[in-house]
Design an enzyme around this catalytic site. Structure first.
Site, PDB file in Angstrom:
ATOM      1  N   GLY A   1       0.930  -1.150   0.103  1.00  0.00           N
ATOM      2  CA  GLY A   1      -0.043  -0.101  -0.071  1.00  0.00           C
ATOM      3  C   GLY A   1       0.657   1.314   0.009  1.00  0.00           C
TER       4      GLY A   1
ATOM      5  N   GLU B   1      -9.989  -4.514   5.786  1.00  0.00           N
ATOM      6  CA  GLU B   1      -9.033  -4.780   6.979  1.00  0.00           C
ATOM      7  C   GLU B   1      -9.183  -3.393   8.084  1.00  0.00           C
ATOM      8  OE1 GLU B   1      -8.486  -6.524   4.416  1.00  0.00           O
ATOM      9  OE2 GLU B   1      -7.239  -8.136   5.118  1.00  0.00           O
TER      10      GLU B   1
ATOM     11  N   TYR C   1      -9.221  -0.374   7.541  1.00  0.00           N
ATOM     12  CA  TYR C   1      -8.558   1.092   7.099  1.00  0.00           C
ATOM     13  C   TYR C   1      -9.635   1.935   6.988  1.00  0.00           C
ATOM     14  CZ  TYR C   1      -4.309  -1.689   6.910  1.00  0.00           C
ATOM     15  OH  TYR C   1      -3.171  -2.326   7.485  1.00  0.00           O
TER      16      TYR C   1
ATOM     17  N   ARG D   1     -11.011  -3.266  -2.962  1.00  0.00           N
ATOM     18  CA  ARG D   1     -10.945  -4.447  -1.942  1.00  0.00           C
ATOM     19  C   ARG D   1     -12.026  -4.097  -0.833  1.00  0.00           C
ATOM     20  NH1 ARG D   1      -5.653  -6.952   0.487  1.00  0.00           N
ATOM     21  NH2 ARG D   1      -6.395  -8.012   2.319  1.00  0.00           N
TER      22      ARG D   1
ATOM     23  N   HIS E   1      -7.948  -5.780  11.252  1.00  0.00           N
ATOM     24  CA  HIS E   1      -6.546  -5.973  11.866  1.00  0.00           C
ATOM     25  C   HIS E   1      -7.141  -6.200  13.399  1.00  0.00           C
ATOM     26  CE1 HIS E   1      -3.738  -5.759   8.760  1.00  0.00           C
ATOM     27  NE2 HIS E   1      -4.012  -4.631   8.253  1.00  0.00           N
TER      28      HIS E   1
ATOM     29  N   ARG F   1      -5.764 -18.036   2.786  1.00  0.00           N
ATOM     30  CA  ARG F   1      -5.660 -19.297   2.864  1.00  0.00           C
ATOM     31  C   ARG F   1      -6.067 -20.344   1.886  1.00  0.00           C
ATOM     32  NH1 ARG F   1      -3.190 -22.152   4.824  1.00  0.00           N
ATOM     33  NH2 ARG F   1      -3.956 -23.647   6.366  1.00  0.00           N
TER      34      ARG F   1
ATOM     35  N   ALA G   1      -0.674 -14.029  -1.422  1.00  0.00           N
ATOM     36  CA  ALA G   1       0.449 -13.035  -1.324  1.00  0.00           C
ATOM     37  C   ALA G   1       1.599 -14.054  -0.883  1.00  0.00           C
ATOM     38  CB  ALA G   1       0.111 -11.967  -0.308  1.00  0.00           C
ATOM     39  N   ARG G   2       1.279 -14.512   0.376  1.00  0.00           N
ATOM     40  CA  ARG G   2       2.265 -15.418   0.838  1.00  0.00           C
ATOM     41  C   ARG G   2       2.852 -16.530  -0.166  1.00  0.00           C
ATOM     42  NH1 ARG G   2      -0.228 -16.793   6.259  1.00  0.00           N
ATOM     43  NH2 ARG G   2      -1.827 -17.391   5.252  1.00  0.00           N
TER      44      ARG G   2
ATOM     45  N   GLN H   1       5.970 -16.776  10.110  1.00  0.00           N
ATOM     46  CA  GLN H   1       7.241 -16.382  10.741  1.00  0.00           C
ATOM     47  C   GLN H   1       8.292 -15.391  10.400  1.00  0.00           C
ATOM     48  OE1 GLN H   1       8.161 -20.411  12.274  1.00  0.00           O
ATOM     49  NE2 GLN H   1      10.194 -19.803  12.858  1.00  0.00           N
TER      50      GLN H   1
ATOM     51  N   GLN I   1      13.175 -32.429  12.502  1.00  0.00           N
ATOM     52  CA  GLN I   1      12.330 -31.851  13.304  1.00  0.00           C
ATOM     53  C   GLN I   1      11.038 -31.593  12.711  1.00  0.00           C
ATOM     54  OE1 GLN I   1      13.183 -30.631  17.051  1.00  0.00           O
ATOM     55  NE2 GLN I   1      14.777 -32.169  16.671  1.00  0.00           N
TER      56      GLN I   1
ATOM     57  N   LYS J   1       5.536 -13.013  31.158  1.00  0.00           N
ATOM     58  CA  LYS J   1       4.295 -13.830  30.804  1.00  0.00           C
ATOM     59  C   LYS J   1       4.915 -15.039  30.196  1.00  0.00           C
ATOM     60  CE  LYS J   1       0.121 -11.287  31.036  1.00  0.00           C
ATOM     61  NZ  LYS J   1      -0.794 -10.544  30.347  1.00  0.00           N
TER      62      LYS J   1
ATOM     63  N   LEU K   1      17.039 -22.016  17.651  1.00  0.00           N
ATOM     64  CA  LEU K   1      17.186 -22.446  16.370  1.00  0.00           C
ATOM     65  C   LEU K   1      15.425 -22.738  15.951  1.00  0.00           C
ATOM     66  CD1 LEU K   1      18.337 -23.790  13.855  1.00  0.00           C
ATOM     67  CD2 LEU K   1      17.360 -25.856  14.744  1.00  0.00           C
TER      68      LEU K   1
HETATM   69  P1  NAP Z   1      13.265 -22.214  23.614  1.00  0.00           P
HETATM   70  O1  NAP Z   1      12.357 -21.488  22.820  1.00  0.00           O
HETATM   71  O2  NAP Z   1      14.704 -22.011  23.682  1.00  0.00           O
HETATM   72  O3  NAP Z   1      12.332 -22.659  24.925  1.00  0.00           O
HETATM   73  C1  NAP Z   1      13.070 -23.549  25.894  1.00  0.00           C
HETATM   74  C2  NAP Z   1      12.276 -23.242  27.118  1.00  0.00           C
HETATM   75  O4  NAP Z   1      12.912 -24.169  28.222  1.00  0.00           O
HETATM   76  C3  NAP Z   1      12.234 -21.806  27.604  1.00  0.00           C
HETATM   77  O5  NAP Z   1      10.933 -21.723  27.887  1.00  0.00           O
HETATM   78  C4  NAP Z   1      13.434 -21.903  28.939  1.00  0.00           C
HETATM   79  O6  NAP Z   1      12.474 -21.273  29.668  1.00  0.00           O
HETATM   80  C5  NAP Z   1      13.405 -23.277  29.130  1.00  0.00           C
HETATM   81  N1  NAP Z   1      14.557 -23.770  29.792  1.00  0.00           N
HETATM   82  C6  NAP Z   1      15.479 -23.578  28.900  1.00  0.00           C
HETATM   83  N2  NAP Z   1      16.846 -24.288  29.822  1.00  0.00           N
HETATM   84  C7  NAP Z   1      16.291 -24.895  30.828  1.00  0.00           C
HETATM   85  C8  NAP Z   1      16.482 -25.659  31.897  1.00  0.00           C
HETATM   86  N3  NAP Z   1      18.027 -25.726  31.906  1.00  0.00           N
HETATM   87  N4  NAP Z   1      15.803 -26.324  32.720  1.00  0.00           N
HETATM   88  C9  NAP Z   1      14.508 -25.896  32.435  1.00  0.00           C
HETATM   89  N5  NAP Z   1      13.919 -25.145  31.669  1.00  0.00           N
HETATM   90  C10 NAP Z   1      14.748 -24.830  30.869  1.00  0.00           C
HETATM   91  O7  NAP Z   1      13.153 -23.600  22.661  1.00  0.00           O
HETATM   92  P2  NAP Z   1      12.227 -24.552  22.125  1.00  0.00           P
HETATM   93  O8  NAP Z   1      10.807 -24.240  22.635  1.00  0.00           O
HETATM   94  O9  NAP Z   1      12.704 -25.899  22.149  1.00  0.00           O
HETATM   95  O10 NAP Z   1      11.988 -24.129  20.488  1.00  0.00           O
HETATM   96  C11 NAP Z   1      13.234 -24.090  19.908  1.00  0.00           C
HETATM   97  C12 NAP Z   1      12.995 -23.175  18.398  1.00  0.00           C
HETATM   98  O11 NAP Z   1      11.707 -23.794  17.715  1.00  0.00           O
HETATM   99  C13 NAP Z   1      12.682 -21.936  19.045  1.00  0.00           C
HETATM  100  O12 NAP Z   1      13.781 -21.017  18.724  1.00  0.00           O
HETATM  101  C14 NAP Z   1      11.351 -21.492  18.358  1.00  0.00           C
HETATM  102  O13 NAP Z   1      11.515 -20.350  17.533  1.00  0.00           O
HETATM  103  C15 NAP Z   1      11.167 -22.497  17.615  1.00  0.00           C
HETATM  104  N6  NAP Z   1       9.677 -22.827  17.614  1.00  0.00           N
HETATM  105  C16 NAP Z   1       8.811 -21.946  17.429  1.00  0.00           C
HETATM  106  C17 NAP Z   1       7.323 -22.449  17.588  1.00  0.00           C
HETATM  107  C18 NAP Z   1       6.500 -21.154  17.372  1.00  0.00           C
HETATM  108  O14 NAP Z   1       6.605 -20.140  17.441  1.00  0.00           O
HETATM  109  N7  NAP Z   1       5.103 -21.567  17.320  1.00  0.00           N
HETATM  110  C19 NAP Z   1       7.040 -23.497  17.558  1.00  0.00           C
HETATM  111  C20 NAP Z   1       8.093 -24.598  17.771  1.00  0.00           C
HETATM  112  C21 NAP Z   1       9.403 -24.142  17.589  1.00  0.00           C
HETATM  113  P3  NAP Z   1      13.019 -20.717  31.224  1.00  0.00           P
HETATM  114  O15 NAP Z   1      14.713 -20.475  30.901  1.00  0.00           O
HETATM  115  O16 NAP Z   1      12.420 -19.190  31.628  1.00  0.00           O
HETATM  116  O17 NAP Z   1      12.890 -21.943  32.059  1.00  0.00           O
HETATM  117 FE1  SF4 Z   2       4.172 -18.694   3.973  1.00  0.00          FE
HETATM  118 FE2  SF4 Z   2       5.612 -18.765   6.441  1.00  0.00          FE
HETATM  119 FE3  SF4 Z   2       6.698 -18.075   4.166  1.00  0.00          FE
HETATM  120 FE4  SF4 Z   2       5.093 -16.451   5.154  1.00  0.00          FE
HETATM  121  S1  SF4 Z   2       7.044 -17.106   5.885  1.00  0.00           S
HETATM  122  S2  SF4 Z   2       5.353 -16.842   3.111  1.00  0.00           S
HETATM  123  S3  SF4 Z   2       3.808 -17.803   5.842  1.00  0.00           S
HETATM  124  S4  SF4 Z   2       5.892 -20.067   4.210  1.00  0.00           S
END
Ligand code: NAP
Ligand code: SF4
Length: 674
Positions: A60, A166, A168, A216, A254, A290, A312-313, A341, A413, A569, A658
């Site tokens: 836009g 949206e 706007y 739109r 939004h 979607r 778009a995506r 992401q 993974q 949180k 990661l």
């Molecule tokens: P993460 O994001 O690094 O989270 C690890 C969690 O474990 C944290 O909550 C941490 O919180 C806790 N932790 C770390 N060391 C610890 C220890 N020694 N003892 C107890 N708790 C501990 O890792 P993840 O959840 O495995 O995800 C990995 C990656 O996958 C992330 O970077 C994420 O971006 C990606 N991912 C993203 C999504 C999503 O966005 N929906 C979904 C799946 C995976 P505290 O240290 O506060 O306890």
């Molecule tokens: Fe689609 Fe995810 Fe790429 Fe965005 S980052 S365009 S939602 S695959």
């Protein structure tokens, strides 16, 4: 005969003929914030035109200062700004494509103290209260729209899209909740439509008949007090009469408390709202949201839901979507998995857009398609996201690639992610890699844990280790107790858990495990279940949301408790555009979340922990450890100790935070460099 006759049919407007029904929907990429922004935008749009997209809609551009999205937001109101647009239009036309500029006045969503709206009513997602436009301001704003459209025509655009959805500015005029005016622009539906109609009329007069005018429309607002279905139908008729060539359909404001494009939204869930608009007008209608495969897009055109499909995506994920569909190579289309992401989550946190699946998106100028100068024999160890992405790209450049994977299937993974409710699109990503690895002749050695001797004996010229990660095991009394399981055991189905479960660690995987344990895959597969779970009223009597407020709690017999040590949180690090959805779903399922916990032991009584100095015990059947990961480097260490030169990518390189986006990007950049 091609498989997608409706999708690939041209569309003739007399003065212009679109080569197919595929529209790239408008997306603000923020590429203008990077170096060489014009070169980037030219390369970005040219790639989508070369990929045979029928019509491209730009991100836009505001028609005046107060209409910008923020102080840096793009604006087109002066002919001194035309050079970049001329370059973009020329590049798209050279590739045989068509392009229209979106004119977006953000109204009360502008992150500007001087923002404006029909009435001085603040949005819950903006801290600034808008100033109500005077009658004179309205006339000036209409003139500004016409002026921007004229400039677009001068720059070489084939048309404009007037953004009326949206939430706007224009949408704020049509919805009673944001328009409380008592002049000729407020009150009755005829009055609430007037601003939109006058803009369309003014743009048509300014640009002539041989110019595409896309409007739109918000086909469903998804906010209480939003536009009713009857009013939407009336608006659509009036916009057609005012001179629009095409109606595009937007879904939800939004600020709507309903997901509209996340992966948990079933594909084509909003077709009912598009069909309502289509049934009202005789000009072509575009469906959106979607829709990410040529099969689905073609089916929506075949069943009369729409005349064109906006993606778009999916066109970030694969700029050659249309070309591959035409060439019968649809199974080679890199799929958009609707993760948000690397696109929307970045855009909404003031970064530029790219794509998890296709890190070249937005970075086209940094990559070349040239084959490698010397073709080498390359060994890749590990067929997770990094290993697969590297292998595919290296093979495409002419290298001879052997990919070793200890497991019996590719994916790493991704095989864990795909079982989480709402993440079924990961199956598409696995399908894509499977097809590409096979077509590019990558030698795949599954079920083969290659060792250092094997790699050395085969005398590879390059060795790339993508051996991934292993789950971190916290040091904690009772960590060996039979109640304790890792997230890998749970998501792979190797171990089952009881009815009361504690989750240690609340990163992305902790949330995924909670969602998996409470599982309601039906909701993400069936549009009907999805709409009722989110309280959507498809008849849109009141903007599309049921007045009765909260949707019913999610039925579940399992109790889930989530913990983290940090005091923040839970879920603070989740994606900006998807984290709220996950949190809302877990909240509805009664998940209890505890931050600031110190774990002291796990035993037959359950999980022992301390919060705010108070020792507690939670009786649970199982404790799932989701405490992050560590790099898997045993093979790396051994090869290095023997003095062998190698490359390390993905989680094996850096495990902290990661994600698949980082793994794939690192892999793709390395493949482009060897
Ligand atoms: P993460 O994001 O690094 O989270 C690890 C969690 O474990 C944290 O909550 C941490 O919180 C806790 N932790 C770390 N060391 C610890 C220890 N020694 N003892 C107890 N708790 C501990 O890792 P993840 O959840 O495995 O995800 C990995 C990656 O996958 C992330 O970077 C994420 O971006 C990606 N991912 C993203 C999504 C999503 O966005 N929906 C979904 C799946 C995976 P505290 O240290 O506060 O306890
Ligand atoms: Fe689609 Fe995810 Fe790429 Fe965005 S980052 S365009 S939602 S695959």
């Amino acid at each position: 005969m091609n498989r997608y006759p409706h999708l690939l049919a041209h569309l003739d407007f007399g003065f212009l003929r679109l080569r197919n029904r595929i529209v790239m929907g408008a997306m603000h990429t923020r590429l203008e914030t990077l170096d060489r922004p014009v070169d980037r935008l030219v390369a970005f749009y040219a790639a989508r035109a070369r990929g045979e997209t029928g019509l491209i809609l730009t991100g836009g551009f505001a028609p005046n200062l107060e209409g910008r999205i923020d102080a840096e937001g793009p604006l087109l109101c002066d002919d001194s700004q035309l050079d970049e647009h001329r370059a973009i239009c020329a590049a798209v036309h050279r590739e045989g494509g068509h392009i229209a500029l979106q004119i977006l006045h953000t109204g009360r969503y502008a992150k500007l103290p001087e923002c404006v709206a029909p009435s001085a009513i603040r949005s819950r997602i903006n801290r600034y209260t808008p100033r109500a436009l005077s009658a004179q301001d309205i006339r000036r704003t209409i003139d500004d729209f016409a002026r921007t459209a004229q400039l677009a025509r001068e720059a070489g655009y084939d048309g404009v899209e007037i953004m009326g959805s949206e939430g706007y500015l224009i949408n704020e005029f049509t919805a009673p909740v944001t328009n409380q005016r008592d002049d000729e622009y407020g009150g009755s539906i005829a009055n609430r439509c007037r601003f939109a109609e006058e803009i369309v009329g003014a743009v048509r007069r300014a640009c002539g008949d041989d110019f595409l005018l896309v409007y739109r429309i918000s086909s469903i607002d998804l906010v209480e007090g939003g536009t009713s279905a009857d009013d939407t139908v009336e608006l659509a008729r009036r916009i057609e009469s005012a001179g629009a060539s095409i109606l595009n359909t937007g879904i939800g404001w939004h600020e709507a408390p309903v997901p509209t494009i996340a992966a948990s939204v079933p594909r084509a869930a909003w077709s009912f709202a598009v069909r309502r608009v289509k049934g009202t007008v005789s000009i072509p209608v575009i469906a959106s949201n979607r829709i990410n495969t040529p099969e689905l897009a073609n089916a929506l055109l075949a069943d009369g839901t729409a005349d064109l499909v906006s993606m778009a995506r999916p066109l970030l994920a694969d700029p050659e979507f249309a070309k591959k569909a035409r060439e019968g190579r649809a199974d080679e289309i890199a799929p958009c998995i609707a993760c948000n992401q690397s696109c929307l989550d970045l855009i909404f946190t003031q970064r530029s857009a790219s794509c998890l699946v296709n890190p070249r998106a937005g970075h086209e100028i940094e990559f070349s398609d040239a084959p490698a100068e010397a073709h080498r024999r390359v060994a890749v160890v590990g067929a997770g996201p990094a290993g697969m992405a590297f292998s595919v790209d290296a093979a495409a450049r002419g290298h001879s690639v052997t990919l070793y994977e200890a497991a019996d299937a590719i994916g790493g993974q991704l095989n864990l992610a795909r079982v989480v409710p709402g993440k079924g699109e990961f199956d598409e990503l696995l399908r894509y890699f499977r097809v590409r690895l096979q077509r590019l002749g990558v030698e795949l050695k599954l079920g083969k844990r290659v060792d250092a001797d094997g790699l050395v004996a085969d005398a590879f010229e390059e060795i790339v280790l993508a051996t991934g990660v292993t789950p971190r095991v916290p040091e904690l009394p009772g960590i060996d107790h039979p109640k304790v399981v890792s997230y890998v055991d749970v998501l792979s189905g190797r171990k089952s858990v009881g009815q009361r479960v504690a989750i240690i660690g609340a990163g992305g995987i902790g949330f995924d495990v909670a969602e998996y344990l409470l599982g309601d895959a039906e909701e993400s597969r069936s549009p009907g279940n999805f709409l009722s779970a989110w309280n959507v009223d498809p008849s849109a009597r009141n903007g599309g949301l049921d007045r009765d407020g909260m949707s019913p709690a999610r039925p579940t017999s399992r109790r889930v408790y989530m913990f983290q040590r940090k005091r923040d949180k839970l879920g603070a690090g989740l994606g900006k555009t998807t984290g709220w959805i996950l949190k809302a779903r877990l909240h509805k399922a009664g998940v209890e979340m505890t931050s600031g916990a110190q774990y002291t032991a796990i035993d037959d009584d359950g999980l022992h922990y301390v919060v705010d100095g108070e020792a507690r015990v939670l009786p649970v059947d199982n404790v799932v450890i989701c405490a992050g990961q560590q790099s898997e480097r045993a093979l790396y260490d051994e090869l290095v100790s023997r003095g062998i030169r190698l490359r390390l990518i993905g989680g094996a390189d850096v495990a902290a935070e990661l994600d698949a986006a980082r793994a794939i990007e690192q892999a793709v950049r390395l493949a482009a460099a060897i």
